[in-house]
Write a protein that holds these residues in place. Structure first.
Motif, PDB file in Angstrom:
ATOM      1  N   GLN A 268     -51.237 -34.310  10.109  1.00 32.35           N
ATOM      2  CA  GLN A 268     -51.592 -35.746  10.054  1.00 32.35           C
ATOM      3  C   GLN A 268     -52.481 -36.039   8.847  1.00 32.35           C
ATOM      4  OE1 GLN A 268     -53.477 -36.973  13.730  1.00 32.35           O
ATOM      5  NE2 GLN A 268     -51.612 -36.654  14.918  1.00 32.35           N
ATOM      6  N   ASP A 269     -53.288 -35.025   8.476  1.00 30.21           N
ATOM      7  CA  ASP A 269     -54.173 -35.197   7.315  1.00 30.21           C
ATOM      8  C   ASP A 269     -53.481 -34.795   6.006  1.00 30.21           C
ATOM      9  OD1 ASP A 269     -56.106 -35.898   9.121  1.00 30.21           O
ATOM     10  OD2 ASP A 269     -57.048 -33.916   9.181  1.00 30.21           O
ATOM     11  N   GLY A 270     -52.185 -34.508   6.087  1.00 32.65           N
ATOM     12  CA  GLY A 270     -51.437 -34.153   4.885  1.00 32.65           C
ATOM     13  C   GLY A 270     -51.555 -32.694   4.487  1.00 32.65           C
ATOM     14  N   GLU A 271     -52.030 -31.851   5.407  1.00 33.55           N
ATOM     15  CA  GLU A 271     -52.180 -30.414   5.108  1.00 33.55           C
ATOM     16  C   GLU A 271     -51.146 -29.646   5.934  1.00 33.55           C
ATOM     17  OE1 GLU A 271     -54.299 -27.823   2.827  1.00 33.55           O
ATOM     18  OE2 GLU A 271     -55.689 -29.346   3.564  1.00 33.55           O
ATOM     19  N   GLU A 272     -50.168 -29.011   5.279  1.00 34.00           N
ATOM     20  CA  GLU A 272     -49.103 -28.317   6.004  1.00 34.00           C
ATOM     21  C   GLU A 272     -49.392 -26.816   6.065  1.00 34.00           C
ATOM     22  OE1 GLU A 272     -46.757 -29.632   7.693  1.00 34.00           O
ATOM     23  OE2 GLU A 272     -46.786 -31.716   6.971  1.00 34.00           O
ATOM     24  N   TYR A 273     -49.797 -26.324   7.252  1.00 34.79           N
ATOM     25  CA  TYR A 273     -50.040 -24.889   7.388  1.00 34.79           C
ATOM     26  C   TYR A 273     -48.796 -24.158   7.887  1.00 34.79           C
ATOM     27  CZ  TYR A 273     -55.013 -25.706   6.667  1.00 34.79           C
ATOM     28  OH  TYR A 273     -56.211 -26.055   6.129  1.00 34.79           O
ATOM     29  N   GLY A 274     -47.864 -24.889   8.505  1.00 43.54           N
ATOM     30  CA  GLY A 274     -46.663 -24.239   9.036  1.00 43.54           C
ATOM     31  C   GLY A 274     -46.868 -23.789  10.466  1.00 43.54           C
ATOM     32  N   THR A 275     -47.582 -22.662  10.663  1.00 44.22           N
ATOM     33  CA  THR A 275     -47.813 -22.147  12.014  1.00 44.22           C
ATOM     34  C   THR A 275     -49.313 -21.919  12.216  1.00 44.22           C
ATOM     35  OG1 THR A 275     -47.746 -19.837  11.336  1.00 44.22           O
ATOM     36  CG2 THR A 275     -45.638 -20.854  11.909  1.00 44.22           C
ATOM     37  N   PHE A 276     -49.696 -21.675  13.485  1.00 44.66           N
ATOM     38  CA  PHE A 276     -51.104 -21.389  13.769  1.00 44.66           C
ATOM     39  C   PHE A 276     -51.526 -20.074  13.106  1.00 44.66           C
ATOM     40  CE2 PHE A 276     -54.493 -20.139  17.033  1.00 44.66           C
ATOM     41  CZ  PHE A 276     -55.481 -20.848  16.375  1.00 44.66           C
ATOM     42  N   SER A 277     -50.585 -19.143  13.049  1.00 46.53           N
ATOM     43  CA  SER A 277     -50.882 -17.880  12.388  1.00 46.53           C
ATOM     44  C   SER A 277     -51.238 -18.119  10.918  1.00 46.53           C
ATOM     45  CB  SER A 277     -49.665 -16.964  12.514  1.00 46.53           C
ATOM     46  OG  SER A 277     -49.991 -15.679  12.118  1.00 46.53           O
ATOM     47  N   ASP A 278     -50.482 -19.013  10.275  1.00 52.43           N
ATOM     48  CA  ASP A 278     -50.767 -19.333   8.861  1.00 52.43           C
ATOM     49  C   ASP A 278     -52.116 -20.035   8.735  1.00 52.43           C
ATOM     50  OD1 ASP A 278     -48.321 -18.275   8.159  1.00 52.43           O
ATOM     51  OD2 ASP A 278     -47.285 -20.204   8.314  1.00 52.43           O
ATOM     52  N   LEU A 279     -52.410 -20.935   9.692  1.00 52.46           N
ATOM     53  CA  LEU A 279     -53.697 -21.639   9.657  1.00 52.46           C
ATOM     54  C   LEU A 279     -54.858 -20.647   9.789  1.00 52.46           C
ATOM     55  CD1 LEU A 279     -54.502 -25.003  11.417  1.00 52.46           C
ATOM     56  CD2 LEU A 279     -56.122 -23.127  11.536  1.00 52.46           C
ATOM     57  N   LEU A 280     -54.685 -19.660  10.688  1.00 48.66           N
ATOM     58  CA  LEU A 280     -55.728 -18.636  10.845  1.00 48.66           C
ATOM     59  C   LEU A 280     -55.871 -17.808   9.571  1.00 48.66           C
ATOM     60  CD1 LEU A 280     -54.980 -17.481  14.495  1.00 48.66           C
ATOM     61  CD2 LEU A 280     -57.145 -18.443  13.699  1.00 48.66           C
ATOM     62  N   GLY A 281     -54.732 -17.522   8.945  1.00 50.25           N
ATOM     63  CA  GLY A 281     -54.765 -16.772   7.688  1.00 50.25           C
ATOM     64  C   GLY A 281     -55.550 -17.536   6.633  1.00 50.25           C
ATOM     65  N   ALA A 282     -55.340 -18.867   6.576  1.00 49.78           N
ATOM     66  CA  ALA A 282     -56.075 -19.693   5.616  1.00 49.78           C
ATOM     67  C   ALA A 282     -57.573 -19.654   5.940  1.00 49.78           C
ATOM     68  CB  ALA A 282     -55.545 -21.124   5.660  1.00 49.78           C
ATOM     69  N   ALA A 283     -57.905 -19.730   7.223  1.00 46.96           N
ATOM     70  CA  ALA A 283     -59.319 -19.688   7.629  1.00 46.96           C
ATOM     71  C   ALA A 283     -59.955 -18.353   7.234  1.00 46.96           C
ATOM     72  CB  ALA A 283     -59.439 -19.900   9.139  1.00 46.96           C
ATOM     73  N   GLU A 284     -59.187 -17.269   7.416  1.00 49.52           N
ATOM     74  CA  GLU A 284     -59.709 -15.944   7.016  1.00 49.52           C
ATOM     75  C   GLU A 284     -60.003 -15.903   5.516  1.00 49.52           C
ATOM     76  OE1 GLU A 284     -57.781 -12.541   9.814  1.00 49.52           O
ATOM     77  OE2 GLU A 284     -56.335 -13.873   8.881  1.00 49.52           O
ATOM     78  N   GLY A 285     -59.215 -16.681   4.755  1.00 52.50           N
ATOM     79  CA  GLY A 285     -59.421 -16.751   3.310  1.00 52.50           C
ATOM     80  C   GLY A 285     -60.482 -17.765   2.897  1.00 52.50           C
ATOM     81  N   GLY A 286     -61.116 -18.411   3.887  1.00 50.16           N
ATOM     82  CA  GLY A 286     -62.214 -19.327   3.579  1.00 50.16           C
ATOM     83  C   GLY A 286     -61.802 -20.787   3.402  1.00 50.16           C
ATOM     84  N   ASP A 287     -60.565 -21.139   3.777  1.00 45.44           N
ATOM     85  CA  ASP A 287     -60.076 -22.518   3.655  1.00 45.44           C
ATOM     86  C   ASP A 287     -60.947 -23.460   4.503  1.00 45.44           C
ATOM     87  OD1 ASP A 287     -56.970 -24.055   3.367  1.00 45.44           O
ATOM     88  OD2 ASP A 287     -58.514 -24.880   4.695  1.00 45.44           O
ATOM     89  N   ALA A 288     -61.618 -24.412   3.835  1.00 45.37           N
ATOM     90  CA  ALA A 288     -62.616 -25.241   4.521  1.00 45.37           C
ATOM     91  C   ALA A 288     -61.982 -26.136   5.589  1.00 45.37           C
ATOM     92  CB  ALA A 288     -63.365 -26.096   3.500  1.00 45.37           C
ATOM     93  N   HIS A 289     -60.800 -26.666   5.313  1.00 51.92           N
ATOM     94  CA  HIS A 289     -60.153 -27.559   6.282  1.00 51.92           C
ATOM     95  C   HIS A 289     -59.771 -26.797   7.556  1.00 51.92           C
ATOM     96  CE1 HIS A 289     -56.923 -30.868   7.084  1.00 51.92           C
ATOM     97  NE2 HIS A 289     -57.973 -30.989   7.859  1.00 51.92           N
ATOM     98  N   ALA A 290     -59.189 -25.611   7.363  1.00 52.11           N
ATOM     99  CA  ALA A 290     -58.807 -24.790   8.525  1.00 52.11           C
ATOM    100  C   ALA A 290     -60.048 -24.409   9.340  1.00 52.11           C
ATOM    101  CB  ALA A 290     -58.077 -23.534   8.053  1.00 52.11           C
ATOM    102  N   LEU A 291     -61.113 -24.036   8.663  1.00 54.09           N
ATOM    103  CA  LEU A 291     -62.337 -23.656   9.381  1.00 54.09           C
ATOM    104  C   LEU A 291     -62.936 -24.837  10.135  1.00 54.09           C
ATOM    105  CD1 LEU A 291     -63.928 -21.295   6.700  1.00 54.09           C
ATOM    106  CD2 LEU A 291     -63.259 -20.636   9.029  1.00 54.09           C
ATOM    107  N   ALA A 292     -62.871 -26.034   9.533  1.00 53.04           N
ATOM    108  CA  ALA A 292     -63.408 -27.221  10.210  1.00 53.04           C
ATOM    109  C   ALA A 292     -62.602 -27.524  11.475  1.00 53.04           C
ATOM    110  CB  ALA A 292     -63.389 -28.413   9.254  1.00 53.04           C
ATOM    111  N   LEU A 293     -61.268 -27.396  11.389  1.00 54.86           N
ATOM    112  CA  LEU A 293     -60.422 -27.634  12.572  1.00 54.86           C
ATOM    113  C   LEU A 293     -60.738 -26.612  13.664  1.00 54.86           C
ATOM    114  CD1 LEU A 293     -57.039 -28.358  10.769  1.00 54.86           C
ATOM    115  CD2 LEU A 293     -58.200 -29.944  12.329  1.00 54.86           C
ATOM    116  N   LEU A 294     -60.904 -25.360  13.285  1.00 54.70           N
ATOM    117  CA  LEU A 294     -61.192 -24.317  14.272  1.00 54.70           C
ATOM    118  C   LEU A 294     -62.579 -24.502  14.888  1.00 54.70           C
ATOM    119  CD1 LEU A 294     -59.569 -21.395  12.305  1.00 54.70           C
ATOM    120  CD2 LEU A 294     -59.027 -21.960  14.688  1.00 54.70           C
ATOM    121  N   HIS A 295     -63.516 -24.969  14.078  1.00 51.43           N
ATOM    122  CA  HIS A 295     -64.861 -25.212  14.609  1.00 51.43           C
ATOM    123  C   HIS A 295     -64.817 -26.332  15.646  1.00 51.43           C
ATOM    124  CE1 HIS A 295     -69.446 -25.432  13.580  1.00 51.43           C
ATOM    125  NE2 HIS A 295     -69.203 -25.343  14.868  1.00 51.43           N
ATOM    126  N   GLN A 296     -64.099 -27.395  15.315  1.00 49.90           N
ATOM    127  CA  GLN A 296     -63.940 -28.519  16.252  1.00 49.90           C
ATOM    128  C   GLN A 296     -63.261 -28.039  17.548  1.00 49.90           C
ATOM    129  OE1 GLN A 296     -65.045 -31.448  16.368  1.00 49.90           O
ATOM    130  NE2 GLN A 296     -63.778 -32.344  17.992  1.00 49.90           N
TER     131      GLN A 296
END
Ligand SMILES: [Zn+2]
Length: 379
Positions: A268-296
């Motif tokens: 919805q925010d225009g960020e395409e991660y594909g799958t939750f696994s990919d989103l977690l991978g981005a968070a592991e790499g320090g992706d601020a948007h992914a980390l903010a979603l996971l924190h929420q």
């Protein structure tokens, strides 16, 4: 099946002396001596040496008893979309083998037969004969009727009324136990995980992956509920204006905080991660948007966990699921939100910990339900 409580206590905490077993089970010491002899004669238990307790009567040395690891094996089958697994545990809960794969997708019957035959192949490869198998556990996401061994409903797979046990009994005979993965993980935590060393632990297990669910073990028993639907915390409404949930209602925890929800919210925010696994991978790499979603997400899960603590006062809350790819990062945020909200009497509050089995919990749990049935269920 004889002496279920003694067998389960050994599975949880062995090696133990006869005196320690008597204390933990509430049975008399003469009775315990007799029971241990029976279990030894059956080849299930053996003495593993002696230990001098630090504070014992007269400093007597006590023989330690343990289960015989290779006296039997339990097979676990985790039914999942991408990460299905077949796992073999020995009688002490030790991992003998595990294999992950992606089954053919589609109708339930061919998927389940494929998994049953794969499990049979794996046993043959490892060299375990059929007569050494004490049970087969199958875990499948959804609402499971444990008595009939059927899956009522799996919104995740879009399956309903599937005779899961029958599909596996066709290969393994009548020793198949069926549960949901989150229930299976709760049993594994009780038997040889985070709750095994806490006698009489009441455990709440919360699983956060693509979906969110919980399971409760109170008084040593998995709580099923009247319709076997206990623990559906993913469907606690948390946001009246939140997204539409898979269950048809609006603003459920699952619809705003599960892995699938986070991927949709990011889109919805225009960020395409594909799958939750990919989103977690981005968070592991320090992706601020992914980390903010996971924190929420952790904050919202933590609030519901806080309410679970207020209502049930468990000894222990264990968090499992794909979020453990971040180590304890997610669990730490759940704990903070939960303890800020819960009504707790003791200063420390209940322990809130990561599952002892990390991302392998579902695979280990599937075999644990078979092991638990073997050691614990009265005949
Ligand atoms: Zn819902």
């Amino acid at each position: 099946m004889r002496h279920p409580l003694v067998r389960r206590t050994l599975l949880q905490a062995a090696p133990l002396s006869r005196a320690e077993l008597a204390d933990r089970t509430g049975l008399s010491r003469p009775a315990m001596t007799e029971i241990c002899q029976e279990l030894t004669d059956l080849g299930l238990v053996r003495e593993t040496g002696v230990r001098t307790p630090s504070r014992s009567s007269m400093g007597r040395r006590r023989a330690q008893l343990d289960l015989v690891a290779d006296a039997g094996y339990a097979v676990g089958v985790l039914v999942a979309a991408e990460n299905s697994a077949v796992t073999i545990l020995d009688l002490k809960g030790g991992l003998v083998a595990t294999q992950r794969f992606r089954p053919p997708s589609g109708a339930p019957e061919p998927t389940l037969s494929f998994l049953a035959l794969t499990a049979e192949d794996q046993l043959a490869r490892v060299g375990i004969p059929a007569e050494r198998i004490v049970g087969v556990g199958v875990s499948v996401p959804g609402v499971v009727d444990p008595e009939r061994g059927r899956l009522h409903l799996s919104p995740f797979f879009g399956w309903s009324n599937v005779p899961v046990r029958a599909a596996f009994e066709a290969v393994f005979g009548p020793r198949v136990t069926v549960a949901s993965p989150v229930q299976a993980i709760a049993v594994a935590e009780l038997l040889f995980g985070s709750a095994s060393r806490l006698p009489y632990a009441d455990l709440a297990l919360v699983n956060v992956s693509t979906a969110i669910a919980a399971a409760f073990v109170f008084g040593g028993r998995l709580q099923q509920g009247a319709d076997s639907a206990s623990g559906q915390i993913g469907h606690v409404p948390v946001d009246a204006h939140g997204r539409r949930c898979r269950c048809g209602r609006r603003g459920c925890l699952d619809a705003v905080a599960s892995g699938d929800a986070l991927v949709a919210l990011a889109a919805q925010d225009g960020e395409e991660y594909g799958t939750f696994s990919d989103l977690l991978g981005a968070a592991e790499g320090g992706d601020a948007h992914a980390l903010a979603l996971l924190h929420q997400s952790a904050r919202q899960v933590g609030k519901v966990v806080g309410d679970v603590i207020t209502m049930l006062d468990p000894t222990l809350v264990a968090v499992s699921g794909m979020v453990l790819r971040l180590g304890t990062w997610y669990v730490d945020r759940v704990r903070e939100a939960a303890l800020a909200r819960a009504f707790v009497v003791s200063e420390a509050g209940p322990r809130i910990v990561a599952s002892a089995f990390g991302v392998d919990a579902g695979a280990v749990g599937s075999a644990a339900i078979a092991l638990d049935k073997f050691v614990y269920q009265p005949a």
